[in-house]
Scaffold this motif. Sequence first.
Motif, PDB file in Angstrom:
ATOM      1  N   ALA A 138      33.516  79.994  -6.216  1.00 12.61           N
ATOM      2  CA  ALA A 138      33.455  79.160  -7.420  1.00 12.61           C
ATOM      3  C   ALA A 138      34.410  79.639  -8.512  1.00 12.61           C
ATOM      4  O   ALA A 138      34.570  78.954  -9.530  1.00 12.61           O
ATOM      5  CB  ALA A 138      32.030  79.147  -7.974  1.00 12.61           C
ATOM      6  N   SER A 164      37.007  77.151 -10.054  1.00  7.26           N
ATOM      7  CA  SER A 164      36.374  76.122 -10.892  1.00  7.26           C
ATOM      8  C   SER A 164      35.928  76.701 -12.226  1.00  7.26           C
ATOM      9  O   SER A 164      36.080  76.071 -13.280  1.00  7.26           O
ATOM     10  CB  SER A 164      35.174  75.511 -10.161  1.00  7.26           C
ATOM     11  OG  SER A 164      35.569  74.921  -8.940  1.00  7.26           O
ATOM     12  N   THR A 202      29.256  74.325  -5.291  1.00  4.58           N
ATOM     13  CA  THR A 202      30.429  74.098  -6.141  1.00  4.58           C
ATOM     14  C   THR A 202      31.113  72.783  -5.798  1.00  4.58           C
ATOM     15  O   THR A 202      31.504  72.021  -6.693  1.00  4.58           O
ATOM     16  CB  THR A 202      31.422  75.265  -5.996  1.00  4.58           C
ATOM     17  OG1 THR A 202      30.784  76.479  -6.376  1.00  4.58           O
ATOM     18  CG2 THR A 202      32.651  75.048  -6.884  1.00  4.58           C
ATOM     19  N   SER A 212      28.255  71.352  -8.924  1.00  2.00           N
ATOM     20  CA  SER A 212      29.126  72.005  -9.901  1.00  2.00           C
ATOM     21  C   SER A 212      28.892  73.504  -9.826  1.00  2.00           C
ATOM     22  O   SER A 212      27.876  73.958  -9.291  1.00  2.00           O
ATOM     23  CB  SER A 212      28.831  71.508 -11.321  1.00  2.00           C
ATOM     24  OG  SER A 212      27.539  71.949 -11.730  1.00  2.00           O
ATOM     25  N   TRP A 213      29.812  74.276 -10.407  1.00  2.00           N
ATOM     26  CA  TRP A 213      29.654  75.732 -10.348  1.00  2.00           C
ATOM     27  C   TRP A 213      28.420  76.192 -11.112  1.00  2.00           C
ATOM     28  O   TRP A 213      27.826  77.232 -10.787  1.00  2.00           O
ATOM     29  CB  TRP A 213      30.906  76.437 -10.873  1.00  2.00           C
ATOM     30  CG  TRP A 213      31.220  76.219 -12.327  1.00  2.00           C
ATOM     31  CD1 TRP A 213      32.088  75.323 -12.859  1.00  2.00           C
ATOM     32  CD2 TRP A 213      30.664  76.944 -13.446  1.00  2.00           C
ATOM     33  NE1 TRP A 213      32.115  75.427 -14.232  1.00  2.00           N
ATOM     34  CE2 TRP A 213      31.261  76.418 -14.624  1.00  2.00           C
ATOM     35  CE3 TRP A 213      29.748  77.974 -13.568  1.00  2.00           C
ATOM     36  CZ2 TRP A 213      30.943  76.893 -15.895  1.00  2.00           C
ATOM     37  CZ3 TRP A 213      29.424  78.455 -14.833  1.00  2.00           C
ATOM     38  CH2 TRP A 213      30.011  77.913 -15.979  1.00  2.00           C
TER      39      TRP A 213
END
Length: 482
Positions: free
Chosen positions: A32, A35, A159, A163-164
């Motif tokens: 991750a 990101s 991720t 999302s991270w």
Amino acid sequence: MMASARRKWIGLALLCAVQFMVVLDIAIVNVALPSIQTDLGFSQENLQWVISAYALFFGGFLLLGGRAADLLGRRRLFLAGIVLFTAASLVSGLAWSEEALIGARALQGLGAAIISPAALAILMTTFAEGRDRNTALGAWGAVGAFGAVAGVLLGGVLTDLLSWECIFYVNVPVGIAALALTPFLIAESRDTTAKSFDIPGAVLVTSGLVVLVYAITQANDYGWSSVETIGLFTAAAALIGSFLVWESRAKDPLMPFSIFRLRTLVGANIAGLILGTAMFGMFLMLTLYMQQVLGYSPLRTGVAYLAVAGTAIFWSALAAQLVTRIGVKPVLVVGMATMTAGLVYFTQVSVGGSYLTDLLPGFLLIGVGLGFSFVPISIAALAGVQNHEAGLASGLINTSQQIGGALGIAALSAIATSTTSDAVSTGTAVNLALTDGFQAAFIVGAAVAFVGVLVALFVVDRRDLVQESSEGELAPVFDQAA
């Protein structure tokens, strides 16, 4: 009696779930990082602190956390660690800047340093040495083996698909559930013989370990032969040396040297240091190889580790049975030898490599190596330890693995980076240069893992851990868990 026995095993499941959460967070951020860098505007030099801040506080405070659990109450410290870890996970997901995320990761590491030794000490004082404890430690070892790989796998999936931030939010419901269940499943215990807390010893050893981990994590930036790096290692040696001198004279020491009378415990901690060095550095190199050379996405990188994660569970269960049947030594020898073989296989990774030829056979070997190494090391690290020293022994083995992990990441990264830089300077294409760097790192990792084979052969004592049934015949470890 049946209800009490059932509660004991349900309590084990709770301990393992919390430990899985802790181990997961060591590696879950790896895929991750790109990101996180984009969203929070991390500079390249500060990005490594998303990993290093966790390792610094986790490795630095483990020994103190283990002894504090013995003295202040293992369940009490376990709960306190869960509160801190869960809150820090939430803040990590909500982080608004690089400083906020680094600080939250440091607090996560501190929470982990409280949780891990307390949980392992609770396990040890709950299960009597023999088949029951081997069963419990087999499960604990499986969590360590699986969690180390699952972190990379889950990090990639979360991720890419969400999302991270979700790699941190996933800890929150686990932490809340653990807080609710612990008072009903875990009994309180402590070392009632200790009359005081060794504050000077705690300050010296914690400071020494924090400086040591900091030196390891920063050596790549400063340079291994730089004045800053040498100064940090010298300071760490001075602090740890002062701690050893103080402990030899203290009336109620934080770390009684009598615990090192156990040869197998010493061997397990050396093996744990070596395993951490080889394993964490290897996973970072493999992740970078898949993303930077083969062009894998975070999701594909995570899924690639399924071959390790899935097989490690099976091999861990088998290893737990074999430890009781034939002893810890032969199982650990096989584990470290297979780990070495896997790293040797990865030395042939290529620029145009494929999953089936360059990665899968090595992943399958590593799955065996993890299962056959984590389980016997977990059992050997507590063999013969008295209940009042459970937290200390737990803190020692966790410290060995975390210090090894920090050393492995720093050392193998330095080798890969310097080899790549040298290759690029001679006009080698970037992909070829990167591959050369990863190959060099895997060669060194294999050499380190081979030292673990020698430790298993010549330091660990087979006689310490062969358990017999009342009929005088070797019995399967899982009979008692049914």
